[in-house]
Write an enzyme that holds these catalytic residues in place. Structure first.
Site, PDB file in Angstrom:
ATOM      1  N   VAL A 279      52.911  57.337 -33.726  1.00  0.00           N
ATOM      2  CA  VAL A 279      53.681  56.251 -33.814  1.00  0.00           C
ATOM      3  C   VAL A 279      54.477  55.882 -32.480  1.00  0.00           C
ATOM      4  CG1 VAL A 279      55.684  55.077 -34.538  1.00  0.00           C
ATOM      5  CG2 VAL A 279      54.097  56.408 -36.272  1.00  0.00           C
ATOM      6  N   ALA A 280      54.788  56.958 -31.761  1.00  0.00           N
ATOM      7  CA  ALA A 280      55.337  56.798 -30.366  1.00  0.00           C
ATOM      8  C   ALA A 280      54.450  56.426 -29.194  1.00  0.00           C
ATOM      9  CB  ALA A 280      56.097  58.164 -29.826  1.00  0.00           C
ATOM     10  N   ILE A 282      51.743  54.489 -29.571  1.00  0.00           N
ATOM     11  CA  ILE A 282      51.247  53.037 -29.774  1.00  0.00           C
ATOM     12  C   ILE A 282      52.430  52.020 -30.053  1.00  0.00           C
ATOM     13  CG2 ILE A 282      49.883  51.588 -31.443  1.00  0.00           C
ATOM     14  CD1 ILE A 282      48.600  54.163 -32.248  1.00  0.00           C
ATOM     15  N   GLU A 284      53.379  49.440 -31.857  1.00  0.00           N
ATOM     16  CA  GLU A 284      53.024  48.598 -32.931  1.00  0.00           C
ATOM     17  C   GLU A 284      53.208  47.199 -32.709  1.00  0.00           C
ATOM     18  OE1 GLU A 284      53.482  52.620 -34.067  1.00  0.00           O
ATOM     19  OE2 GLU A 284      54.823  51.331 -32.622  1.00  0.00           O
ATOM     20  N   ASP A 326      33.272  17.303 -15.531  1.00  0.00           N
ATOM     21  CA  ASP A 326      32.579  16.055 -15.862  1.00  0.00           C
ATOM     22  C   ASP A 326      33.179  14.829 -14.801  1.00  0.00           C
ATOM     23  OD1 ASP A 326      30.638  14.270 -16.952  1.00  0.00           O
ATOM     24  OD2 ASP A 326      32.233  13.445 -18.318  1.00  0.00           O
ATOM     25  N   ASP A 610      33.968  14.794 -21.915  1.00  0.00           N
ATOM     26  CA  ASP A 610      34.433  14.004 -22.919  1.00  0.00           C
ATOM     27  C   ASP A 610      33.333  13.702 -23.965  1.00  0.00           C
ATOM     28  OD1 ASP A 610      33.168  12.457 -21.190  1.00  0.00           O
ATOM     29  OD2 ASP A 610      35.026  11.048 -21.045  1.00  0.00           O
ATOM     30  N   ASP A 614      28.810  17.002 -23.198  1.00  0.00           N
ATOM     31  CA  ASP A 614      29.634  17.982 -22.770  1.00  0.00           C
ATOM     32  C   ASP A 614      29.741  19.274 -23.762  1.00  0.00           C
ATOM     33  OD1 ASP A 614      29.643  16.842 -20.327  1.00  0.00           O
ATOM     34  OD2 ASP A 614      31.130  15.450 -21.243  1.00  0.00           O
ATOM     35  N   ASN A 704      60.071  50.808 -31.919  1.00  0.00           N
ATOM     36  CA  ASN A 704      59.114  50.039 -31.285  1.00  0.00           C
ATOM     37  C   ASN A 704      59.033  48.649 -31.942  1.00  0.00           C
ATOM     38  OD1 ASN A 704      58.469  52.430 -30.313  1.00  0.00           O
ATOM     39  ND2 ASN A 704      56.635  52.825 -31.412  1.00  0.00           N
ATOM     40  N   ASP A 708      62.807  47.341 -29.490  1.00  0.00           N
ATOM     41  CA  ASP A 708      62.069  47.034 -28.057  1.00  0.00           C
ATOM     42  C   ASP A 708      61.542  45.633 -28.204  1.00  0.00           C
ATOM     43  OD1 ASP A 708      62.132  49.488 -27.306  1.00  0.00           O
ATOM     44  OD2 ASP A 708      60.061  50.130 -27.756  1.00  0.00           O
TER      45      ASP A 708
END
Length: 883
Positions: A279-280, A282, A284, A326, A610, A614, A704, A708
């Protein structure tokens, strides 16, 4: 190649009599053989499939592993929280994917419900889906062609093919032509008609040679269906980051397992420690935070006339180093405009403030009275060339309504492609006058006089030379030229007598001119290291003339045509791609080839357009940009961004915004990774030296996902750098950790980790214990974890201020210049207070309320990373100044 065969050969090959058409049995048999005349869309992915595709990510795999372990350990609250994070991230991804990719649905709308066909000798109206190869289509003005056809009859037939070829003016068709060159560009196949093009003038008959996916429009649909959209630079960076963090998390968990076994720790504690570290390691909230920052950028861009369809495309704008544009409607106004006029008085530039001579007024009058178009309240109907002549009259301040009221048309000789002339017989105040306009070379041959100083004088050879030289001069500037003449007559004459013994007045030059602010925007993009290329279906000289005016190209040698591209192999073309700035007379397939060649060279490419033609290249480009006003639904569907105001300059503003958004995302990523590194170091060091885990998995998830996330989102809303367009585009493969950012992460993470460990140690020390002691009361361990928890969060909150700029002090930027960040820090501190203050939450997180002395230590340690970082910035500035 139907255009290389005569009408008779095509009819024989398709086994049809043009006077009778197909029988019901033949039509039924062919419908079963060739299928319905409609476009096929790629099978859509289900919402469930899209959802599971979002889970194919290294970060998600690690988190899913953490869910399994927490459920196994009975930590159900942790498992639910982690699972919710995974589901929210996946739903955000699905939402983006559902919004994108509507191109084929828009193409299908171009198939029209009804068409006139000749079957069993009778002209009937049928559903266009029932049209088959060999059907005889009857064409008249205003109708949209329902399939690809080889013309077998044409009378003054003109088709608007602009959405397919990019040409501003209607194409004049001729059924009698047989073209031998197999490489003839689409716009030059004058004996063919294409599905979805509009008949603007004349009439004709054609035999159907292609239906559904076998039409030119069908080819475009096929290209869109088969094109695999590559990942954006941001998606690649985030994938790479996720993989790196995932590997780090696995390695750490394995190390923990080995260390814990050597230390003789119990299995339960080992697993919980592994979950805590996973967990630390990553962040999340990263995916959700990036999505929020991008969504804020999308909102800001929409206020600047740019609608973004895919969130990650916002950041890609900042990486762009080539804009393929174009010509018609994007760089130019998509409106034919008379820019110059020539009489024997000399050459005149058509501008409102110009003083206009009587000869110029008479020239404009003659042009208007020999035209069939109309133009009122800014809207015109008819041939764009004739509309331009009416606007010229308005520029001269002429009252066209009064002019028509006083000049009654008696008769006319309609335009045809053989004479290239149109004449009208007009009555004014009881007097009759013939006015004739058309191709200068054809017109001058039937003139016997010229108008000079208001008098009719005999046409001499030097007069003819002056007119023809000026016509050549205008053509060299890619101007479309048109001459006009007149003659007074005593009474009504036949149409065949109108075009004889005329008096030549003069000629005009017209072009679809560049948009007013495009040149400045191209220069601004060039300063920012972004090159602009022109890709158009128009003729080489016309394309180069506009490109030269806009500063895109300096020499005609920098222009290449589609036919010339076909003569090169893919490898040769890819090697020579940088030699060209203008690509003229190109087909939809060429446009895709150009974009792919540029991407192969490592460029991040934008394509603007347009038209239907294209759409494939818009889909292939890293960023496809469609026009909001003039853009077809097909182009909009295939694009990543839509310009509400059809203004090229908006793209340059979007690039600026994209660069600032990337810088802000980078700040958020660096902040989150620094914080996570601090957490990993805290837990890993504690484990190595034999301490209990300073932080629990639930506490880490709170940090997290909540505390954070607030500063990370606020950093994403940092005001943009005004000098960002003075920098060169960053390399597409540049890491988040380039240019010293990696060192920043290591120093910041190590410092935050060290301060958290000190706070954890102090928590034991204040109660008379040490983390090395075997027997420690549970309340002392919880108090020490509270100190670590609080110091870690306060360090992170204040450290976010240090990341606003790599070199500038927070005091020179302004502590409150980002009010969102100031608010996020206050909110983060308030949330921390709530967690330790409210008994129920305090118990859930296994925390205690610190005493007054502890609060002082928490804030003293918490502000240290910011202070250290400010001293490092001073050192960097001094070193740079002295260096």
């Amino acid at each position: 190649m139907w255009f290389t065969k005569s009408a008779k050969e095509v009819l024989n090959e398709l086994k049809v009599d043009p006077a009778f058409g197909l029988s019901d049995d033949q039509a039924f048999t062919r419908l079963n053989k060739y299928g319905a005349n409609k476009l096929l869309a790629e099978k859509k992915k289900s919402i469930i499939l899209m959802f599971f595709e979002q889970l194919k990510n290294w970060l998600i795999y690690i988190l899913l592993g953490a869910v399994v372990i927490t459920i196994f350990m009975g930590e159900y609250v942790d498992a639910v929280i982690i699972l919710l994070v995974i589901i929210i991230n996946a739903l955000l991804g699905v939402l983006q994917e559902v919004k994108a990719g509507k191109a084929i649905e828009a193409l299908q709308k171009l198939t029209f419900p009804k068409a006139l066909v000749r079957r069993k000798g009778v002209v009937i109206e049928i559903d266009s889906e029932k049209i088959v190869p060999g059907d005889i289509l009857v064409l008249d003005a205003g109708r949209i062609i329902a399939a690809d056809i080889r013309l077998i009859e044409s009378v003054n037939l003109q088709l608007d093919e602009s959405s397919l070829t990019g040409e501003s003016v209607p194409s004049e068709k001729d059924a009698s032509l047989i073209q031998t060159d197999l490489k003839t560009p689409l716009g030059d196949r004058l004996n063919l008609g294409f599905m979805s093009t509009i008949i603007t003038n004349g009439r004709g008959v054609g035999v159907v040679v292609g239906t559904g996916m076998n039409t030119e429009i069908g080819k475009i649909a096929s290209i869109i269906n088969t094109e695999v959209k590559s990942k954006t630079p941001l998606e690649i960076r985030l994938d790479k980051l996720g993989k790196t963090l995932g590997i780090i998390a696995i390695v750490i968990c394995v190390l923990i397992f080995i260390i814990a076994m050597l230390q003789g720790r119990n299995l339960s504690e080992m697993f919980l420690m592994s979950v805590s570290l996973a967990v630390a390691a990553i962040p999340e909230g990263l995916a959700a935070i990036v999505a929020v920052v991008l969504a804020i950028g999308v909102t800001n861009l929409s206020k600047k006339n740019a609608i973004i369809k895919k969130l990650s495309a916002v950041e890609t704008l900042g990486s762009l180093n080539i804009i393929c544009s174009d010509k018609t409607g994007t760089l130019t106004q998509n409106k034919m405009t008379v820019t110059s006029a020539f009489t024997l008085e000399g050459l005149s530039t058509i501008q409102k403030e110009n003083s206009t001579s009587e000869e110029l007024i008479f020239l404009a009058k003659a042009m208007i009275l020999s035209s069939d178009a109309s133009y009122d309240n800014g809207k015109g109907t008819g041939d764009p060339t004739e509309i331009a002549l009416l606007i010229m009259g308005d520029t001269f301040g002429m009252d066209r309504k009064a002019l028509h009221n006083n000049n009654k048309r008696i008769d006319e000789a309609a335009f045809d492609s053989t004479r290239k002339l149109m004449s009208t017989l007009v009555e004014e105040d009881g007097k009759l006058m013939v006015y004739t306009k058309g191709a200068v070379g054809n017109l001058i041959e039937i003139c016997t006089h010229v108008l000079e100083n208001g008098k009719m004088i005999p046409l001499a050879e030097h007069h003819k030379k002056r007119y023809l030289d000026e016509a050549i001069h205008m053509s060299d500037q890619a101007l479309r030229t048109l001459g006009v003449a007149f003659k007074p007559v005593n009474g009504k004459i036949d149409a065949s007598e109108m075009e004889k013994d005329l008096t030549f007045i003069g000629l005009v030059g017209m072009i679809d001119p560049p948009r007013a602010d495009v040149k400045e925007s191209i220069l601004k993009a060039k300063t920012a290291g972004v090159k602009t290329l022109m890709i158009t279906g128009d003729h080489k000289n016309t394309a180069f003339a506009i490109a030269f005016q806009l500063g895109i190209s300096e020499r005609i040698e920098q222009t290449i045509t589609g036919q010339e591209i076909d003569e090169l192999t893919d490898e040769e073309f890819s090697e020579k791609i940088y030699n060209y700035n203008v690509f003229a007379r190109v087909s939809p397939e060429h446009k895709v080839k150009i974009v792919r060649a540029l991407k192969l060279q490592g460029n991040i490419v934008s394509m603007t357009g347009d038209g239907v033609n294209d759409a494939p290249s818009l889909n292939t480009a890293d960023i496809g940009v469609a026009m909001g006003i003039t853009g077809t639904d097909v182009a909009k569907g295939a694009s990543d961004m839509i310009l509400v105001d059809d203004n090229f300059s908006t793209i340059v503003s979007a690039i600026e915004q994209g660069r600032n958004i990337y810088n802000n995302i980078k700040k958020s990523v660096i902040f989150l990774i620094t914080c996570n590194l601090g957490e990993v170091i805290t837990i890993f060091v504690a484990l190595i030296i034999g301490w209990k885990a300073p932080l629990l998995a639930t506490q880490l998830l709170w940090i997290n996902l909540i505390t954070d996330s607030l500063p990370a989102i606020a950093l994403g809303m940092d005001p943009g750098n005004p000098d960002v367009m003075k920098e060169k585009p960053r390399p597409a493969k540049e890491s988040f950790f380039a240019n010293g950012a990696g060192v920043h992460v290591l120093l910041g993470g190590c410092l935050i980790g060290a301060l958290t460990i000190i706070a954890y140690f102090y928590g034991y020390y204040e109660h008379g214990y040490s983390p090395f002691d075997k027997q420690v009361p549970q309340n002392t361990i919880e108090y020490a974890r509270t100190m670590a928890f609080m110091v870690l969060v306060v360090c992170q909150l204040f450290y976010s201020l240090a990341l606003r700029d790599e070199r500038k002090s927070i005091f020179s930027i302004g502590l409150f210049s980002n009010k969102y960040l100031a608010g996020a820090i206050v909110a983060g501190l308030a949330l921390q207070l709530i967690v330790v203050w409210i008994p129920a939450i305090q118990t859930a997180f296994h925390l205690q309320m610190p005493d007054l002395r502890a609060w002082g230590i928490i804030f003293a340690l918490g502000i240290t990373p910011l202070v250290v970082n400010e001293f490092i910035k001073v050192f960097i500035r001094v070193s740079k100044k002295n260096g």
